[in-house]
Design a protein around this motif. Structure first.
Motif, PDB file in Angstrom:
ATOM      1  N   GLU A  43      76.567  23.256   7.168  1.00 39.53           N
ATOM      2  CA  GLU A  43      77.928  23.795   7.209  1.00 39.53           C
ATOM      3  C   GLU A  43      78.826  23.120   8.241  1.00 39.53           C
ATOM      4  O   GLU A  43      79.985  22.762   7.912  1.00 39.53           O
ATOM      5  CB  GLU A  43      77.879  25.319   7.451  1.00 39.53           C
ATOM      6  CG  GLU A  43      77.336  26.115   6.287  1.00 39.53           C
ATOM      7  CD  GLU A  43      75.824  26.274   6.323  1.00 39.53           C
ATOM      8  OE1 GLU A  43      75.273  27.055   5.519  1.00 39.53           O
ATOM      9  OE2 GLU A  43      75.179  25.608   7.172  1.00 39.53           O
ATOM     10  N   PRO A  44      78.393  22.916   9.491  1.00 40.94           N
ATOM     11  CA  PRO A  44      79.257  22.213  10.436  1.00 40.94           C
ATOM     12  C   PRO A  44      79.584  20.800   9.987  1.00 40.94           C
ATOM     13  O   PRO A  44      80.725  20.346  10.156  1.00 40.94           O
ATOM     14  CB  PRO A  44      78.427  22.221  11.736  1.00 40.94           C
ATOM     15  CG  PRO A  44      77.561  23.427  11.603  1.00 40.94           C
ATOM     16  CD  PRO A  44      77.188  23.465  10.160  1.00 40.94           C
ATOM     17  N   GLN A  45      78.602  20.107   9.414  1.00 40.78           N
ATOM     18  CA  GLN A  45      78.867  18.757   8.914  1.00 40.78           C
ATOM     19  C   GLN A  45      79.945  18.783   7.834  1.00 40.78           C
ATOM     20  O   GLN A  45      80.819  17.911   7.791  1.00 40.78           O
ATOM     21  CB  GLN A  45      77.577  18.146   8.366  1.00 40.78           C
ATOM     22  CG  GLN A  45      76.519  17.851   9.407  1.00 40.78           C
ATOM     23  CD  GLN A  45      76.882  16.681  10.308  1.00 40.78           C
ATOM     24  OE1 GLN A  45      77.486  15.697   9.869  1.00 40.78           O
ATOM     25  NE2 GLN A  45      76.545  16.790  11.585  1.00 40.78           N
ATOM     26  N   ASP A  46      79.888  19.790   6.959  1.00 47.26           N
ATOM     27  CA  ASP A  46      80.908  19.907   5.913  1.00 47.26           C
ATOM     28  C   ASP A  46      82.289  20.152   6.522  1.00 47.26           C
ATOM     29  O   ASP A  46      83.294  19.570   6.063  1.00 47.26           O
ATOM     30  CB  ASP A  46      80.564  21.062   4.966  1.00 47.26           C
ATOM     31  CG  ASP A  46      79.326  20.786   4.124  1.00 47.26           C
ATOM     32  OD1 ASP A  46      78.918  19.618   4.010  1.00 47.26           O
ATOM     33  OD2 ASP A  46      78.757  21.767   3.591  1.00 47.26           O
ATOM     34  N   GLU A  47      82.348  21.010   7.536  1.00 46.40           N
ATOM     35  CA  GLU A  47      83.636  21.303   8.171  1.00 46.40           C
ATOM     36  C   GLU A  47      84.191  20.085   8.899  1.00 46.40           C
ATOM     37  O   GLU A  47      85.402  19.822   8.861  1.00 46.40           O
ATOM     38  CB  GLU A  47      83.483  22.483   9.138  1.00 46.40           C
ATOM     39  CG  GLU A  47      83.174  23.803   8.457  1.00 46.40           C
ATOM     40  CD  GLU A  47      84.281  24.263   7.520  1.00 46.40           C
ATOM     41  OE1 GLU A  47      85.467  24.014   7.827  1.00 46.40           O
ATOM     42  OE2 GLU A  47      83.956  24.868   6.475  1.00 46.40           O
ATOM     43  N   PHE A  48      83.324  19.337   9.564  1.00 46.20           N
ATOM     44  CA  PHE A  48      83.780  18.122  10.245  1.00 46.20           C
ATOM     45  C   PHE A  48      84.237  17.077   9.233  1.00 46.20           C
ATOM     46  O   PHE A  48      85.238  16.386   9.443  1.00 46.20           O
ATOM     47  CB  PHE A  48      82.663  17.555  11.128  1.00 46.20           C
ATOM     48  CG  PHE A  48      82.364  18.394  12.348  1.00 46.20           C
ATOM     49  CD1 PHE A  48      83.379  18.942  13.113  1.00 46.20           C
ATOM     50  CD2 PHE A  48      81.048  18.629  12.739  1.00 46.20           C
ATOM     51  CE1 PHE A  48      83.110  19.712  14.233  1.00 46.20           C
ATOM     52  CE2 PHE A  48      80.761  19.394  13.858  1.00 46.20           C
ATOM     53  CZ  PHE A  48      81.792  19.946  14.610  1.00 46.20           C
ATOM     54  N   ALA A  49      83.501  16.940   8.136  1.00 48.04           N
ATOM     55  CA  ALA A  49      83.894  15.970   7.113  1.00 48.04           C
ATOM     56  C   ALA A  49      85.245  16.327   6.508  1.00 48.04           C
ATOM     57  O   ALA A  49      86.040  15.441   6.156  1.00 48.04           O
ATOM     58  CB  ALA A  49      82.822  15.905   6.026  1.00 48.04           C
ATOM     59  N   ALA A  50      85.514  17.626   6.406  1.00 48.37           N
ATOM     60  CA  ALA A  50      86.782  18.069   5.818  1.00 48.37           C
ATOM     61  C   ALA A  50      87.987  17.664   6.657  1.00 48.37           C
ATOM     62  O   ALA A  50      89.110  17.560   6.132  1.00 48.37           O
ATOM     63  CB  ALA A  50      86.761  19.583   5.629  1.00 48.37           C
TER      64      ALA A  50
END
Length: 302
Positions: A43-50
């Motif tokens: 989840e954090p990786q997804d938020e950072f990628a966004a």
């Protein structure tokens, strides 16, 4: 080698006598995974990628360094301690041209929220135990000290989230970085470079694997082997790469000094409240582990 006891240890602020340092370590060990679970979660990786950050090292460096502001690679290398500087330079300060620290911090909190919701469930997040744990952990942080603790101090300037599970995550972050900053001082006193500390830690068999350490911190197999050889020359590792008696003693003294440097939050909280926080956080941490928050493939000697 004897590690000196630091001068000026803070006195307890709740009127009780200091208690055994390992009590604070046990509490920290129960609380810290509530913060560190985000490093293994998608989840954090997804938020950072966004917000445009590259997944992996860029997201990690930016996410952890964002409380410090738009710092350069040197500051990140110094405060993180065991990362290869050339590896850090590939991503910092370039990350700040992609996303400002304020945007990174917002993404980090969203990622923590989603991670804890998935791993613990909404009922646990809304429980009275979660609210109690957050209150106790935040109370412990009242006695943390900013002096010579840059990562703690930077995070301490951030607002406390309203939701209890995020307030607990924030408090766990503060307690983890407070102990971590002190631990880095203990490693420096012990004469261990960043990579040497990793190799010695890995030799215990209770740490992340050498592969994970090298991949996430930018060290090559050649650098890892050279650090292992230096530790052998110091008598801290044997020919098989296992800890010697001297190596185990050095690690134990570094941990003892870390305990003394990190005693203030738990002295302030007092024995009964510290035991209660250990119980509550330990329950949540056990649930995190049961939910697969810390994949076993990433841990063990070798």
């Amino acid at each position: 080698m004897r590690l000196a006891d630091p001068a000026g240890r803070p006195h307890p602020t709740n009127g009780t006598a200091p208690f055994e340092a390992s009590t604070g370590r046990r509490c920290h060990d129960a609380v810290a995974p509530l913060h560190s679970c985000v490093y293994f979660a998608p989840e954090p990786q997804d938020e950072f990628a966004a917000i445009g950050l590259e997944r992996g090292p860029m997201a990690y460096y930016a996410g952890r360094a964002a409380p410090l502001g738009t710092v350069d690679a040197g500051t990140v290398t110094a405060t993180f301690y065991n990362f290869d500087h050339e590896h850090v330079r590939r991503y910092i300060p370039a990350a700040w041209t992609v996303a400002a620290p304020s945007a990174v911090l917002a993404a980090r909190l969203r990622g923590a929220d989603l991670t804890l919701r998935r791993l613990l469930g909404d009922d646990a997040l809304a429980s009275k135990e979660m609210a109690e744990a957050a209150e106790l952990a935040l109370r412990a942080t009242e006695a943390c000290r900013r002096e010579a603790r840059p990562l703690y101090a930077a995070n301490a300037d951030l607002p406390v989230p309203d939701d209890p599970h995020l307030a607990l995550w924030h408090a766990a972050t503060l307690l983890r970085e407070h102990r971590g900053d002190g631990h880095l001082a203990a490693l420096a006193v012990a004469g261990l470079s960043g990579i040497e500390a990793l190799v010695l830690h890995n030799a215990t068999g209770r740490a992340p694997t050498s592969e994970l350490f090298m991949r996430t911190r930018g060290w090559s197999a050649r650098q890892w082997a050279a650090a292992r050889n230096r530790l052998r020359e110091r008598g801290l590792l044997d020919g098989s790469g296992d800890l010697t008696g001297s190596g185990a003693a050095l690690r134990a003294e570094a941990e003892a000094l870390t305990d003394r440097l990190d005693s203030a939050p738990y002295d302030h909280l007092g024995p009964a409240a510290t035991a209660r926080l250990t119980e509550l956080a330990g329950g949540f941490t056990a649930a995190l582990r049961a939910a697969g928050a810390f994949p076993a493939v990433h841990f063990g000697k070798g």
